[in-house]
Motif scaffolding. Structure first.
Motif, PDB file in Angstrom:
ATOM      1  N   LEU A 115       0.851  -1.188   0.000  1.00 10.87           N
ATOM      2  CA  LEU A 115       0.000   0.000   0.000  1.00 10.87           C
ATOM      3  C   LEU A 115       0.883   1.231   0.000  1.00 10.87           C
ATOM      4  O   LEU A 115       1.685   1.432   0.912  1.00 10.87           O
ATOM      5  N   ARG A 116       0.745   2.075  -1.028  1.00 10.70           N
ATOM      6  CA  ARG A 116       1.631   3.218  -1.182  1.00 10.70           C
ATOM      7  C   ARG A 116       1.001   4.533  -0.755  1.00 10.70           C
ATOM      8  O   ARG A 116       1.670   5.450  -0.331  1.00 10.70           O
ATOM      9  N   ARG A 117      -0.317   4.646  -0.905  1.00  8.04           N
ATOM     10  CA  ARG A 117      -0.969   5.950  -0.751  1.00  8.04           C
ATOM     11  C   ARG A 117      -2.257   5.788   0.054  1.00  8.04           C
ATOM     12  O   ARG A 117      -3.020   4.848  -0.148  1.00  8.04           O
ATOM     13  N   LEU A 118      -2.506   6.742   0.953  1.00  5.18           N
ATOM     14  CA  LEU A 118      -3.753   6.772   1.713  1.00  5.18           C
ATOM     15  C   LEU A 118      -4.398   8.135   1.538  1.00  5.18           C
ATOM     16  O   LEU A 118      -3.787   9.164   1.839  1.00  5.18           O
ATOM     17  N   LEU A 119      -5.629   8.145   1.019  1.00  7.73           N
ATOM     18  CA  LEU A 119      -6.417   9.375   0.903  1.00  7.73           C
ATOM     19  C   LEU A 119      -7.307   9.471   2.129  1.00  7.73           C
ATOM     20  O   LEU A 119      -7.954   8.481   2.515  1.00  7.73           O
ATOM     21  N   ILE A 120      -7.372  10.666   2.731  1.00 11.58           N
ATOM     22  CA  ILE A 120      -8.049  10.821   4.011  1.00 11.58           C
ATOM     23  C   ILE A 120      -8.997  12.011   3.948  1.00 11.58           C
ATOM     24  O   ILE A 120      -8.561  13.158   3.776  1.00 11.58           O
ATOM     25  N   LEU A 132      -1.594  15.717 -16.414  1.00 11.96           N
ATOM     26  CA  LEU A 132      -1.881  14.339 -16.040  1.00 11.96           C
ATOM     27  C   LEU A 132      -3.308  13.968 -16.432  1.00 11.96           C
ATOM     28  O   LEU A 132      -4.223  14.775 -16.280  1.00 11.96           O
ATOM     29  N   TYR A 133      -3.462  12.761 -16.927  1.00 11.24           N
ATOM     30  CA  TYR A 133      -4.794  12.216 -17.217  1.00 11.24           C
ATOM     31  C   TYR A 133      -4.776  10.740 -16.818  1.00 11.24           C
ATOM     32  O   TYR A 133      -4.615   9.856 -17.656  1.00 11.24           O
ATOM     33  N   PRO A 134      -4.890  10.454 -15.509  1.00  9.72           N
ATOM     34  CA  PRO A 134      -4.735   9.088 -15.015  1.00  9.72           C
ATOM     35  C   PRO A 134      -5.643   8.071 -15.694  1.00  9.72           C
ATOM     36  O   PRO A 134      -5.213   6.944 -15.976  1.00  9.72           O
ATOM     37  N   ALA A 135      -6.900   8.450 -15.977  1.00  9.61           N
ATOM     38  CA  ALA A 135      -7.828   7.503 -16.593  1.00  9.61           C
ATOM     39  C   ALA A 135      -7.399   7.114 -18.007  1.00  9.61           C
ATOM     40  O   ALA A 135      -7.818   6.075 -18.523  1.00  9.61           O
ATOM     41  N   GLY A 136      -6.538   7.933 -18.618  1.00 10.55           N
ATOM     42  CA  GLY A 136      -6.083   7.636 -19.968  1.00 10.55           C
ATOM     43  C   GLY A 136      -5.156   6.445 -20.050  1.00 10.55           C
ATOM     44  O   GLY A 136      -4.858   5.949 -21.149  1.00 10.55           O
ATOM     45  N   TYR A 137      -4.685   5.971 -18.892  1.00  9.83           N
ATOM     46  CA  TYR A 137      -3.759   4.843 -18.874  1.00  9.83           C
ATOM     47  C   TYR A 137      -4.404   3.561 -18.373  1.00  9.83           C
ATOM     48  O   TYR A 137      -3.719   2.584 -18.098  1.00  9.83           O
ATOM     49  N   ARG A 138      -5.737   3.551 -18.267  1.00 15.17           N
ATOM     50  CA  ARG A 138      -6.425   2.374 -17.735  1.00 15.17           C
ATOM     51  C   ARG A 138      -6.211   1.131 -18.603  1.00 15.17           C
ATOM     52  O   ARG A 138      -6.217   0.003 -18.104  1.00 15.17           O
ATOM     53  N   ALA A 139      -6.025   1.310 -19.908  1.00 15.45           N
ATOM     54  CA  ALA A 139      -5.814   0.148 -20.773  1.00 15.45           C
ATOM     55  C   ALA A 139      -4.496  -0.543 -20.449  1.00 15.45           C
ATOM     56  O   ALA A 139      -4.369  -1.765 -20.584  1.00 15.45           O
ATOM     57  N   ALA A 140      -3.506   0.237 -20.010  1.00 12.63           N
ATOM     58  CA  ALA A 140      -2.188  -0.317 -19.708  1.00 12.63           C
ATOM     59  C   ALA A 140      -2.022  -0.648 -18.229  1.00 12.63           C
ATOM     60  O   ALA A 140      -1.233  -1.521 -17.876  1.00 12.63           O
ATOM     61  N   LYS A 141      -2.763   0.053 -17.376  1.00 16.29           N
ATOM     62  CA  LYS A 141      -2.611  -0.152 -15.931  1.00 16.29           C
ATOM     63  C   LYS A 141      -3.964  -0.027 -15.257  1.00 16.29           C
ATOM     64  O   LYS A 141      -4.606   1.020 -15.335  1.00 16.29           O
ATOM     65  N   ALA A 142      -4.385  -1.085 -14.594  1.00 13.41           N
ATOM     66  CA  ALA A 142      -5.680  -1.080 -13.920  1.00 13.41           C
ATOM     67  C   ALA A 142      -5.671  -0.118 -12.739  1.00 13.41           C
ATOM     68  O   ALA A 142      -4.617   0.254 -12.227  1.00 13.41           O
ATOM     69  N   CYS A 143      -6.855   0.277 -12.313  1.00 15.67           N
ATOM     70  CA  CYS A 143      -6.981   1.146 -11.145  1.00 15.67           C
ATOM     71  C   CYS A 143      -6.315   0.505  -9.935  1.00 15.67           C
ATOM     72  O   CYS A 143      -6.407  -0.704  -9.720  1.00 15.67           O
ATOM     73  N   GLY A 144      -5.636   1.316  -9.137  1.00 16.41           N
ATOM     74  CA  GLY A 144      -4.961   0.805  -7.951  1.00 16.41           C
ATOM     75  C   GLY A 144      -5.816   0.820  -6.701  1.00 16.41           C
ATOM     76  O   GLY A 144      -5.328   0.484  -5.615  1.00 16.41           O
ATOM     77  N   GLY A 145      -7.102   1.217  -6.828  1.00 21.26           N
ATOM     78  CA  GLY A 145      -7.968   1.265  -5.661  1.00 21.26           C
ATOM     79  C   GLY A 145      -8.091  -0.092  -4.990  1.00 21.26           C
ATOM     80  O   GLY A 145      -8.464  -1.076  -5.619  1.00 21.26           O
ATOM     81  N   GLY A 146      -7.761  -0.152  -3.696  1.00 17.92           N
ATOM     82  CA  GLY A 146      -7.815  -1.406  -2.962  1.00 17.92           C
ATOM     83  C   GLY A 146      -6.522  -2.188  -3.021  1.00 17.92           C
ATOM     84  O   GLY A 146      -6.382  -3.195  -2.327  1.00 17.92           O
ATOM     85  N   ILE A 147      -5.569  -1.751  -3.856  1.00 17.75           N
ATOM     86  CA  ILE A 147      -4.288  -2.441  -3.962  1.00 17.75           C
ATOM     87  C   ILE A 147      -3.149  -1.518  -3.545  1.00 17.75           C
ATOM     88  O   ILE A 147      -2.455  -1.757  -2.562  1.00 17.75           O
ATOM     89  N   SER A 148      -2.962  -0.448  -4.313  1.00 14.81           N
ATOM     90  CA  SER A 148      -1.859   0.469  -4.002  1.00 14.81           C
ATOM     91  C   SER A 148      -2.329   1.683  -3.207  1.00 14.81           C
ATOM     92  O   SER A 148      -1.505   2.399  -2.642  1.00 14.81           O
ATOM     93  N   TYR A 149      -3.620   1.935  -3.167  1.00 11.63           N
ATOM     94  CA  TYR A 149      -4.110   3.037  -2.343  1.00 11.63           C
ATOM     95  C   TYR A 149      -5.499   2.730  -1.795  1.00 11.63           C
ATOM     96  O   TYR A 149      -6.227   1.872  -2.312  1.00 11.63           O
ATOM     97  N   LEU A 150      -5.850   3.429  -0.713  1.00 14.22           N
ATOM     98  CA  LEU A 150      -7.150   3.316  -0.063  1.00 14.22           C
ATOM     99  C   LEU A 150      -7.665   4.703   0.290  1.00 14.22           C
ATOM    100  O   LEU A 150      -6.900   5.667   0.372  1.00 14.22           O
ATOM    101  N   PHE A 151      -8.970   4.778   0.538  1.00 18.70           N
ATOM    102  CA  PHE A 151      -9.613   6.021   0.936  1.00 18.70           C
ATOM    103  C   PHE A 151     -10.210   5.833   2.326  1.00 18.70           C
ATOM    104  O   PHE A 151     -11.050   4.962   2.551  1.00 18.70           O
ATOM    105  N   LEU A 152      -9.729   6.643   3.286  1.00 18.35           N
ATOM    106  CA  LEU A 152     -10.240   6.636   4.655  1.00 18.35           C
ATOM    107  C   LEU A 152     -11.231   7.777   4.804  1.00 18.35           C
ATOM    108  O   LEU A 152     -10.846   8.952   4.737  1.00 18.35           O
ATOM    109  N   ASP A 153     -12.498   7.451   5.009  1.00 19.15           N
ATOM    110  CA  ASP A 153     -13.533   8.476   5.064  1.00 19.15           C
ATOM    111  C   ASP A 153     -13.587   9.142   6.444  1.00 19.15           C
ATOM    112  O   ASP A 153     -12.940   8.688   7.399  1.00 19.15           O
ATOM    113  N   TYR A 154     -14.371  10.198   6.528  1.00 13.99           N
ATOM    114  CA  TYR A 154     -14.416  11.047   7.721  1.00 13.99           C
ATOM    115  C   TYR A 154     -14.898  10.313   8.959  1.00 13.99           C
ATOM    116  O   TYR A 154     -14.623  10.731  10.090  1.00 13.99           O
TER     117      TYR A 154
END
Length: 366
Positions: free
Chosen positions: A100-105, A318-340
């Motif tokens: 896990l590399r990144r945490l959004l809070i 940057l256009y992250p969604a433009g690379y979805r064909a080459a790299k899947a979304c990292g949600g749940g793997i390389s990053y997570l979102f911690l809600d309020y």
């Protein structure tokens, strides 16, 4: 103010950065050859994602070099932690370190705006649930596990300014830290406080280059002023600045994105990050998601400003969604979102609750 880095200096910094990552691999795998193979794969994955092109620029502030807002500046402790976890993601050595590399809070749902596209409409303006100490107890676990980048959002994270300063200060020597903000009330004094606390970067939301149109989109007659003022104040304080842009179909078709990039250049902003509108929150059940032609246009714009030396003095786009064909979304793997309220999700758009220890499977297509 950030300085554009190119040519020889750029190449030397890239080489030194790769050597740094290789050395992290040596310490991780206890084998220089294994480290070389894993770093080679990491680089190959990145090159495949960007189409085997070469970015034309980096940015330097106070001896630290940045390429974008998704990878920590080099050389920093956050860079080392982040890429150690990235190596773990490619070739794990320890199941307690899952890459896990990144945490959004989301530290609050308070916000002074009423944005047309707000993805948090269902909880926006709710009272704060977790105290600063409760956030610390949750974030500490992920930092110990190897998270190298923390991103504070909301609502408007500046609405909890004192707690924000406390959190940034706590992780200053361990993590790369950013805020996602509207720029609300971000005075020069607050910009210096954020910098002193350890803030590395700020992504400020701007969705139209025309002041009146942006203010209408954001539901406030002061929003454009807040953005511009925040940009200037953060730059003076020595914080890397990006603009988060959520372009609608109409805005893309009218060449608004290109106009906004010109404005970013005029403001000396280093990064423009293009986000796709999603049919969630205020856009729930609306026909807002981009079609193939819109996506292709954004990808073309991103490639033009990132890989063509004719646009060297422009921002990186940057256009992250433009690379979805080459790299899947990292949600749940390389990053997570911690809600309020302490709930974990794969990302801010995918409201599938997760256990406290992330699963090694992608749960989100965002």
């Amino acid at each position: 103010m950030a300085r554009i880095v190119t040519r020889v200096e750029y190449d030397v910094v890239r080489i030194l950065m790769v050597i740094n990552i290789w050395w992290l691999g040596v310490k991780l795998y206890k084998n220089p050859r294994t480290a070389y193979k894993v770093v080679k794969r990491l680089i190959s994955n990145f090159q495949d994602m960007i189409g085997n092109k070469k970015l034309v620029r980096a940015f330097e502030i106070e001896g630290k070099y940045s390429w974008d807002m998704f990878n920590p500046a080099w050389p920093t402790p956050g860079f080392n932690t982040f890429f150690t976890s990235h190596l773990q993601e490619i070739k794990p050595t320890d199941q307690s370190q899952l890459g896990l590399r990144r945490l959004l809070i989301a530290i609050t749902k308070r916000c002074p705006l009423a944005c047309e596209h707000c993805s948090e409409a269902g909880t926006l303006y709710n009272n704060d649930v977790l105290s600063c100490e409760e956030f610390v107890s949750r974030i500490d676990k992920y930092v110990k596990q190897g998270v190298g980048q923390l991103i504070y959002s909301g609502g408007e994270p500046l609405s909890r300014f004192n707690d924000l300063i406390t959190l940034i200060s706590r992780y200053k020597l361990r993590c790369d830290q950013w805020i996602y903000t509207s720029g609300f009330g971000l005075t020069l004094e607050k910009a210096h406080q954020l910098k002193q606390a350890g803030l590395n970067g700020a992504a400020i939301s701007l969705d139209n280059h025309v002041e009146q149109n942006h203010n209408m989109f954001r539901g406030s007659s002061k929003s454009f002023f807040w953005v511009h003022d925040a940009v200037k104040n953060l730059q003076e304080a020595g914080v890397l600045v990006a603009l988060n842009v959520c372009p609608t179909k109409t805005y893309i078709e009218s060449a608004g994105v290109e106009e906004l990039i010109e404005l970013a250049k005029k403001w000396n902003v280093q990064i423009v990050n293009l986000l796709e509108p999603r049919a969630v929150g205020n856009y729930q059940d609306q026909d807002v998601e981009l079609n193939v032609a819109h996506k292709d246009r954004l990808k073309k714009i991103s490639d033009q400003f990132n890989f063509d030396r004719a646009y060297l003095n422009y921002p990186t786009v940057l256009y992250p969604a433009g690379y979805r064909a080459a790299k899947a979304c990292g949600g749940g793997i390389s990053y997570l979102f911690l809600d309020y309220d302490g709930t974990l999700y794969p990302c801010p758009f995918c409201k599938v609750k997760m256990p406290e220890i992330q699963q090694k499977a992608a749960l989100c297509e965002a």
